[in-house]
Structure formats: structure tokens, C-alpha cells
Design an enzyme around this catalytic site. Structure first.
Site, PDB file in Angstrom:
ATOM      1  N   THR A   1       0.862  -1.427  -0.099  1.00  0.00           N
ATOM      2  CA  THR A   1       0.022   0.003  -0.220  1.00  0.00           C
ATOM      3  C   THR A   1       1.004   1.355  -0.063  1.00  0.00           C
ATOM      4  OG1 THR A   1      -1.666  -1.214   1.110  1.00  0.00           O
ATOM      5  CG2 THR A   1      -1.995   1.325   1.148  1.00  0.00           C
TER       6      THR A   1
ATOM      7  N   ALA B   1      -1.938   4.378  -3.964  1.00  0.00           N
ATOM      8  CA  ALA B   1      -2.321   3.034  -4.503  1.00  0.00           C
ATOM      9  C   ALA B   1      -2.467   2.210  -3.285  1.00  0.00           C
ATOM     10  CB  ALA B   1      -1.105   2.575  -5.234  1.00  0.00           C
TER      11      ALA B   1
ATOM     12  N   GLU C   1      -4.831 -14.900   1.305  1.00  0.00           N
ATOM     13  CA  GLU C   1      -4.894 -13.788   2.318  1.00  0.00           C
ATOM     14  C   GLU C   1      -6.517 -13.569   2.574  1.00  0.00           C
ATOM     15  OE1 GLU C   1      -4.130  -9.105   2.539  1.00  0.00           O
ATOM     16  OE2 GLU C   1      -3.438 -10.367   0.630  1.00  0.00           O
TER      17      GLU C   1
ATOM     18  N   PHE D   1       0.648   2.558   5.912  1.00  0.00           N
ATOM     19  CA  PHE D   1      -0.292   1.363   6.643  1.00  0.00           C
ATOM     20  C   PHE D   1       0.400  -0.063   6.497  1.00  0.00           C
ATOM     21  CE2 PHE D   1      -3.042   4.668   5.217  1.00  0.00           C
ATOM     22  CZ  PHE D   1      -3.763   5.180   6.570  1.00  0.00           C
TER      23      PHE D   1
ATOM     24  N   PRO E   1       0.468   5.756  -0.416  1.00  0.00           N
ATOM     25  CA  PRO E   1      -0.647   6.995  -0.181  1.00  0.00           C
ATOM     26  C   PRO E   1      -1.575   6.990  -1.650  1.00  0.00           C
ATOM     27  CG  PRO E   1       1.611   7.787   0.332  1.00  0.00           C
ATOM     28  CD  PRO E   1       1.643   6.365  -0.339  1.00  0.00           C
TER      29      PRO E   1
END
Length: 386
Positions: free
Chosen positions: A127, A131, A243, A157, A129
């Protein structure tokens, strides 16, 4: 209630072992870890010593060589106990899985034994900012320079971002090739230019350290490339079903725990405290939730069986992830109501479960992405039907 036939006596013995470990080494300290925003590294080492991490890593790479159901058991027990602080799922179900399936022999021998022991902590850096769910849009670059690559970019994140010893990093090695220009690298946290930024404050999962990561001219050898240049997107897509299944496994276990807490709460209340109508209303709410939870359990277990048989499709994984994480949020919302003001406090288990639930609709692919995948498949299937 449907009988679960997935697990052997060995799995149930492992479940009892995991439950004892959680009760003794995690639950008493979990609230303090949430306040601190991270888990001590000693907890990871203890989990590794207890044989709870990376259970399906083969023996030749330092693992116990057990089946995937041992990972499932551990995730279920963490979910039932309301444990979210240690980022074990990222470490086990994603990072070690990527290495086990796609890593070179040198990479497996170098990293997996330490991950099994909990002495090396892995993070997954996707991840950015700009995408999130759209991996093709990442901007972090890796440029070839002789036998090395030079990496520049930013991630955000990132679970285990502060504690990690390395990050499985998604980069662009060819900015004009779309998905075919994405490559994965193992990037050690000790490399010059690897900067761990601030811990990010979050609504839930407050004990799980989540950070910004920066890469400023980080030089890594070509031997750190995982799966080959330009194959990063395919690697990630190959493991996304796993996942998403892991998210469903956790959410189903939490739903079962939360409705159990709620039934205990209502049983503690005296009949004089509420009218017959209120009791009936509570029973109707719980009846609907329990029915939906049983449906989620059957669906999740079926997807686990499919995954073990290497038959879990991307669409089935998307459906179970979408259905169960939506249900997760509804269960904690409706059950919290029965706890009144106490339920709104983060000192209560239900309050923390409410805060922790919302990430399920985002992690592993946003709900909107799941709907897009399922809907696109339905339309494609209809067009293919004569």
C-alpha cells in the site's frame, strides 16, 4: 449447529496448546500493548518457540512441515480471544507463504528458519498513499544498477512496519508495463536508506504496529528479487485467495465469539430488568445473527477445504471475504447494543471488537473490489453461455 469435520485429533490438541499460549502469554498483556501501539519482540520469539508460527513451512527450511489447518486453528483461537495486536497473520499467511512458494533456495534458507522461530519478523509492503487495492498504480521504483537494484519510494499502513526485520516490497521495475512491470524484493530493514516512519494511529487493531516506510536510494542485490523481474503482480495474485480466506477465517471466529459474549451478557440480566417484549426482541436478533454466522461458518469451512485441495478460485475467495467481513461488522454492531454504555468503552471486549472489525472490509482488497470481481465474473459467464 453443523458438525465440523475438518480437524483431526492432532489439530484439536494443537488448538488446546494455542489456546493455553494465548491465555498465558497474550491476553493478560494485550490491553497494555494496545496502549503502546506495538507488541514486544519477545512475544514473537515465544510464539516461535511454542511452534505456533509458520506451521506449514517445510522441515528443510526450519519449519515443522505441518498442514495449513494448523495455521487455521491458530487464527481461529486468536480471533475467539479478541487478539489483534501481534501481526502474526501477515508474517505467516503472506510473507512466509510468498517465500515458501516463490523464493529461491538461498532466500528460503536465509529467512524462513528465523521466521519460524519468531526471531525474524516479516512485513508486506504494498500500500502507498496513492495506491491501495490497485497494485498496478504503485510508484515505488526499483532501477537496475549492475548486480543491484536501487529502490526509491514510500509505503504506508504497513503492518509490522516498526518491528520488521525485512519487508516483502512491491516495486515498479518497468513503469510502462502496467502489471507486468511490478516486481517483489526482500528488503532488509538494516539497509542504508530504509527509513521507518511514524506509527500510525488507527481506529482499531491498536496494538498492531502499523507504520509508514520510506526508501531513499536503497541498494539491494538482484538476489533479493522474489519470483523474477516483472512477476510480482502474478505472485501477489496467486496468493490473494489465501489472504482473503485468512480474513474470512478470522472474521468467522470473531462472530462466533461475540455472539457467545452477548448470550452470556443477557443471561446475567435478571428477568425483572426487561419486559417480555424486550426479551423476545433480543432473541429474534440473536436468532438471525446466529443463522447467518452458521452460514458463514459452512461457507468458510468449504473454502478452507477447497484451498487445501488447491481448488479455491479467486471468485470464491472474494465471495467468502465479502460476505463474512460484512457479517463481522454487522454482528459486532448489533451485539454491542445489548451492552449499553459499557459496550461503547474500549475497556470492554465488545467495544474493542467493534473497533477492530472495520478493517475487514478493507484489508486483503476492499469490499468494492470484491463486488467488482464477482460481478465481472458473472457478466463474463453469462456472455459465454450459449
Amino acid at each position: 449447529m453443523f458438525k465440523r469435520d475438518l480437524f483431526s485429533q492432532q489439530h484439536e490438541a494443537f488448538r488446546a496448546h494455542a489456546r493455553r499460549f494465548i491465555a498465558q502469554r497474550i491476553t493478560p498483556f494485550h490491553r497494555a500493548w494496545e496502549e503502546a501501539g506495538e507488541v514486544p519482540r519477545e512475544v514473537w520469539a515465544a510464539a516461535g518457540e511454542a511452534g505456533l508460527l509458520c506451521c506449514s513451512v517445510p522441515v528443510e527450511y526450519g519449519g515443522p512441515g505441518l498442514d495449513y489447518l494448523h495455521n487455521v486453528v491458530f487464527y481461529e483461537e486468536l480471533g475467539r480471544a479478541g487478539v489483534t495486536a501481534p501481526g502474526f497473520m501477515i508474517h505467516v499467511d503472506m510473507v512466509s507463504s510468498y517465500l515458501t512458494v516463490f523464493g529461491s533456495e538461498e532466500q528460503k534458507k536465509r529467512w524462513l528458519p528465523g521466521m519460524v522461530r519468531g526471531q525474524i519478523i516479516g512485513a508486506l509492503g504494498i500500500t502507498e498513499p496513492h495506491a491501495g487495492s490497485d497494485v498496478k498504480a504503485i510508484r515505488t521504483r526499483a532501477v537496475r544498477d549492475g548486480d543491484d537494484y536501487i529502490i526509491d519510494g514510500q509505503k504506508t499502513f504497513i503492518s509490522n512496519g516498526r518491528l520488521c526485520d525485512f519487508v516483502m516490497l512491491a516495486t515498479k521495475t518497468d513503469s510502462g508495463a502496467g502489471a507486468h512491470g511490478v516486481s517483489l524484493f526482500v528488503v532488509e530493514a538494516t539497509r542504508a536508506g530504509f527509513i521507518k516512519g511514524r506509527k500510525l494511529p488507527k481506529l482499531g487493531l491498536r496494538g498492531q504496529d502499523t507504520s509508514e516506510l520510506f526508501f531513499e536510494g536503497v541498494r539491494v542485490p538482484a538476489g533479493n528479487l522474489v519470483g523474477g523481474e516483472g512477476r510480482g503482480f502474478k505472485v501477489m495474485m496467486h496468493k490473494l485467495a489465501q489472504e482473503r480466506l485468512a480474513q474470512a477465517i478470522r472474521s468467522t471466529a470473531v462472530c462466533e465469539a461475540v455472539i457467545g459474549w452477548t448470550i452470556e451478557r443477557l443471561a446475567q440480566q435478571t428477568l425483572e430488568e426487561e419486559s417480555a417484549g424486550e426479551r423476545q426482541s433480543a432473541q429474534f436478533t440473536l436468532a438471525e445473527l446466529q443463522t447467518d454466522i452458521v452460514v458463514a461458518r459452512v461457507m468458510t469451512d468449504r473454502c478452507i477445504e477447497q484451498f487445501i485441495a488447491d481448488q479455491l478460485s479467486d471468485i470464491d475467495a472474494a465471495m467468502v471475504k465479502m460476505y463474512v467481513t460484512n457479517l463481522h461488522c454487522r454482528v459486532v454492531d448489533e451485539c454491542l447494543q445489548f451492552f449499553g454504555e459499557q459496550g461503547y468503552s474500549l475497556d470492554s471486549a465488545i467495544g474493542r471488537a467493534y473497533a477492530d472489525a472495520r478493517i475487514g472490509k478493507i484489508a486483503g482488497g476492499a469490499i468494492e473490489v470484491m463486488k467488482h470481481l464477482i460481478g465481472r465474473d458473472l457478466v463474463a459467464g453469462r456472455k459465454a453461455t450459449p
